[in-house]
Design an enzyme around this catalytic site. Structure first.
Site, PDB file in Angstrom:
ATOM      1  N   GLU A  44      12.946   9.473  86.111  1.00 23.45           N
ATOM      2  CA  GLU A  44      12.528   8.326  85.308  1.00 23.45           C
ATOM      3  C   GLU A  44      13.677   7.864  84.390  1.00 23.45           C
ATOM      4  OE1 GLU A  44       8.904   7.458  82.080  1.00 23.45           O
ATOM      5  OE2 GLU A  44       9.410   9.509  82.656  1.00 23.45           O
ATOM      6  N   LYS A 111       5.417   1.654  85.626  1.00 21.92           N
ATOM      7  CA  LYS A 111       4.585   2.727  85.084  1.00 21.92           C
ATOM      8  C   LYS A 111       3.287   2.156  84.511  1.00 21.92           C
ATOM      9  CE  LYS A 111       5.277   6.823  82.126  1.00 21.92           C
ATOM     10  NZ  LYS A 111       6.282   7.530  81.291  1.00 21.92           N
ATOM     11  N   CYS A 163       5.708  10.030  85.712  1.00 25.71           N
ATOM     12  CA  CYS A 163       5.511  10.962  84.591  1.00 25.71           C
ATOM     13  C   CYS A 163       4.081  10.941  84.055  1.00 25.71           C
ATOM     14  CB  CYS A 163       6.532  10.684  83.495  1.00 25.71           C
ATOM     15  SG  CYS A 163       6.789  12.095  82.373  1.00 25.71           S
ATOM     16  N   SER A 191      10.113  14.423  81.272  1.00 26.70           N
ATOM     17  CA  SER A 191       9.144  15.289  80.616  1.00 26.70           C
ATOM     18  C   SER A 191       9.885  16.294  79.746  1.00 26.70           C
ATOM     19  CB  SER A 191       8.300  16.008  81.675  1.00 26.70           C
ATOM     20  OG  SER A 191       7.403  16.911  81.076  1.00 26.70           O
ATOM     21  N   LYS A 197       5.716  25.057  79.312  1.00 27.68           N
ATOM     22  CA  LYS A 197       5.335  23.800  79.959  1.00 27.68           C
ATOM     23  C   LYS A 197       5.552  23.821  81.464  1.00 27.68           C
ATOM     24  CE  LYS A 197       5.595  18.826  79.174  1.00 27.68           C
ATOM     25  NZ  LYS A 197       6.263  17.734  78.441  1.00 27.68           N
ATOM     26  N   ASN A 424      18.431  28.515  43.717  1.00 29.92           N
ATOM     27  CA  ASN A 424      18.921  27.354  44.463  1.00 29.92           C
ATOM     28  C   ASN A 424      20.409  27.111  44.278  1.00 29.92           C
ATOM     29  OD1 ASN A 424      16.434  26.842  45.561  1.00 29.92           O
ATOM     30  ND2 ASN A 424      15.910  25.176  44.178  1.00 29.92           N
ATOM     31  N   THR A 448      20.334  26.710  59.289  1.00 33.00           N
ATOM     32  CA  THR A 448      19.572  27.887  59.696  1.00 33.00           C
ATOM     33  C   THR A 448      18.078  27.813  59.383  1.00 33.00           C
ATOM     34  OG1 THR A 448      20.112  29.005  57.607  1.00 33.00           O
ATOM     35  CG2 THR A 448      21.607  29.355  59.461  1.00 33.00           C
ATOM     36  N   GLU A 453       9.424  28.308  57.478  1.00 33.48           N
ATOM     37  CA  GLU A 453       9.921  28.020  56.141  1.00 33.48           C
ATOM     38  C   GLU A 453       9.952  26.511  55.878  1.00 33.48           C
ATOM     39  OE1 GLU A 453      13.492  30.352  56.244  1.00 33.48           O
ATOM     40  OE2 GLU A 453      12.342  32.216  56.273  1.00 33.48           O
TER      41      GLU A 453
END
Length: 618
Positions: A44, A111, A163, A191, A197, A424, A448, A453
């Site tokens: 696609e 589509k 799809c 996809s 999946k 901080n 990271t 978090e």
């Protein structure tokens, strides 16, 4: 009717890389011709790339896609090629497959159902086509059929589900194609990758072939096309409810071709297995391909990482090292170095560790609150991988910032009054120097942050969130912790032994205060359980409580406290998620507002909903 040889080619395309995309398509056609393929299906939107975003809204972009289509035509002598592109008719844009044969255009199929959930926003750009309608499109001084069309190849009828079309149950085009007597349905797709999946697609293709009574051929895009979504390059073929063809996913090759005869007489059904560790393998393969594509497509020269010795940065270090390992194994060192634009300054005879040293730089940025254990963890991991390693402290910078504020306020800062600010400033003081190193080397800085978090805002803006890309922002911390143990044992990354022996901690408070991440937040598995219901399933606080109290053995008051903390911190920290670096979509959901979950930056913070939950009698 004689048998015909079918082929599907998966392509690693890039928006606006017209020449590169065209080269990949021409290469796929050449590979198919070498094998005497009769009919080749490409994915696609393979001419433009799926991730072209608002470029699709312009008039010139679809027009230029047609120009590329015209350039493909001369290569279609003695072969049928199915290729995806956007097409505009009377101000409406459609997601189409063009059918080319013997240097002619046979028609365009549009589509019918658009993907508009999760990471997909096709409704912003495209118009769905109505079933059964056919019109004409004018281009290249000719008129061609356009719409809901079927075709014939040597007496075999074929049609398309593009799809999302295939996932619409009783409304899917396949049922109408069955009534029209097609023998083969092609599903050219874009996809996105998500762990688990592939198993869902296998089931779709297998059941479609059985239910619709056709040969079903599925072909997906490949690679980290435009920054966030990853495509796994899956090719699947099934007849009579049996999968007969499946390729190896997430290849570093820009083009992969798979062939099969139709009908596939004598072909044995594949034994497809998925186990508890499949997601670990998928995460590693998808992340390494995404890093490889991001590196080469951004034309950066390598990666820089602030390596703390903890779980998150160590995960990313393993992924970068494994990216080099896989790239060299799949492509060979010379081609790998050429693709990342380092062929002129790294010897093609270099081994994996030598290449890692040149393209991957790490730094442990300690403070007086850092421990010897995390320094040893970082240093030993970097050494085991071959990465360049630096070690410096930032106490001088932290003291400078702190003294300036103390002078301005006229008082000393203390952990009792200024805990968050004192934490901080350490995280933020690390950012400028690691950015400077990345700028000097023209490397990408890796952030990271992880998803757990990110849920709760347990990240310092312009500190540990600083970076060009955030490779693990879409996966939970409890997944990362188990993955690290798996990678040490199953992938022989022995340098992780130090990492896996440590309790996750930010190390931003004095060591005598014994800081751990889960003490600051809540147990990571609890975060994951709440976020799946609250964010993935969009449940209310009351719903989350009523479901989890049956699944988790906790005192009701404790569980309510965790749920309330999650929703409160989620609400007040949306502004942080808005500013996270570009992240890869890797799991069934993520919390990136640019790709999956939009939430207001300012809100009432679930006050009424949480009050109702608190009042609930046990």
């Amino acid at each position: 009717m004689s048998p015909i040889l079918l082929a599907g080619a998966t392509l690693n395309q890039t928006p606006l890389d017209w020449e590169g995309n065209l080269d990949n398509i021409i290469q796929a056609i050449a590979m198919a011709k070498e094998k005497n393929v009769d009919l080749l299906c490409l994915p696609e939107l393979s001419i433009t790339g799926y991730g072209s975003e608002d470029l699709f809204l312009s008039y010139w972009y679809p027009k230029k896609a047609l120009d590329s289509l015209q350039k493909i035509l001369p290569y279609t002598q003695d072969i049928t090629v199915l290729v995806g592109l956007p097409c505009r008719i009377h101000s409406q844009l459609y997601n189409c497959m063009a059918v080319l044969e013997d240097r002619e255009i046979l028609g365009f199929v549009a589509k019918q159902f658009l993907a508009i959930d999760g990471v997909h926003y096709e409704g912003r750009w495209f118009t769905p086509w109505k079933a059964g309608e056919v019109t004409t499109i004018e281009c290249f001084d000719g008129k061609y059929p356009f719409g809901d069309i079927i075709f014939d190849k040597h007496g075999h009828k074929y049609g398309f589900e593009i799809c999302e079309d295939a996932w619409r149950g009783s409304k899917r085009p396949g049922h109408r194609l069955k009534k029209r007597g097609v023998d083969i349905i092609f599903n050219p797709s874009a996809s996105h990758f998500a762990m688990g999946k592939s198993e869902q697609r296998e089931l779709l293709v297998k059941e479609s072939s059985k239910e619709l009574g056709v040969a079903y051929f599925y072909v997906n895009l490949l690679g980290n096309e435009s920054g966030r979504m990853i495509f796994d390059g899956e090719v699947l073929y099934a007849e009579e409810g049996e999968v007969l063809l499946k390729n190896k996913l997430l290849s570093f090759q820009s083009v992969q071709l798979q062939t099969i005869h139709f009908p596939a007489k004598g072909a044995k059904p594949l034994q497809l297995t998925h186990n508890s560790q499949t997601k670990n393998e998928e995460f590693m393969a998808a992340s390494t391909l995404a890093l490889f594509d991001y590196l080469r497509k951004s034309r950066s020269r390598g990666f820089v990482l602030s390596l703390s010795g903890g779980a998150d940065s160590s995960t990313i270090a393993i992924l970068v090292a494994d990216m080099v390992k896989r790239g060299v194994e799949m492509l060979g060192a010379p081609l790998f170095l050429k693709k990342i634009h380092r062929e002129n300054d790294i010897s093609p005879s270099s081994n994996t560790k030598e290449i890692i040293k040149e393209i991957f730089t790490t730094a442990y940025q300690g403070t007086r609150n850092s421990s010897t254990a995390t320094l040893n963890s970082a240093q030993n991991l970097a050494k085991s991988l071959g990465a360049t390693f630096h070690h410096w402290t930032i106490d001088e910078e932290v003291s400078s910032y702190t003294h300036k504020i103390e002078n301005a306020l006229g008082r000393k800062l203390s952990w009792e009054k200024d805990d968050i600010a004192l934490q901080n400033i350490q995280a933020r003081a690390r950012s400028p120097i690691i950015w400077m190193l990345a700028n000097i080397k023209n490397f990408l800085l890796l952030s990271t942050s992880n998803r757990s978090e990110g849920d709760l805002g347990y990240a310092t803006m312009d500190g540990d969130t600083s970076g060009s890309i955030s490779p693990i922002a879409a996966v939970s911390k409890d997944f990362i912790l188990q993955w690290l143990r798996w990678a040490e044992k199953e992938k022989a990354y022995e340098g992780l032994s130090y990492v896996n022996s440590l309790q996750p901690t930010a190390e931003l408070r004095p060591q005598e205060r014994s800081q751990t991440d889960e003490d600051d937040l809540m147990p990571y598995p609890i975060i994951s359980a709440i976020e799946k219901l609250a964010i993935r399933d969009r449940r209310s606080p009351m719903d989350v409580y009523l479901i989890l109290k049956e699944e988790i053995s906790l005192e009701p008051s404790v569980l309510k406290g965790y749920i309330a903390k999650f929703f409160r911190l989620w609400s007040i920290n949306q502004w942080k998620r808005e500013r996270l670096a570009v992240s890869f979509h890797l799991d069934e959901f993520n919390v990136d507002p640019k790709t999956w979950y939009r939430f207001p930056v300012l809100s009432g913070g679930y006050r009424e909903e949480l009050a109702l939950m608190e009042k609930l009698e046990e």
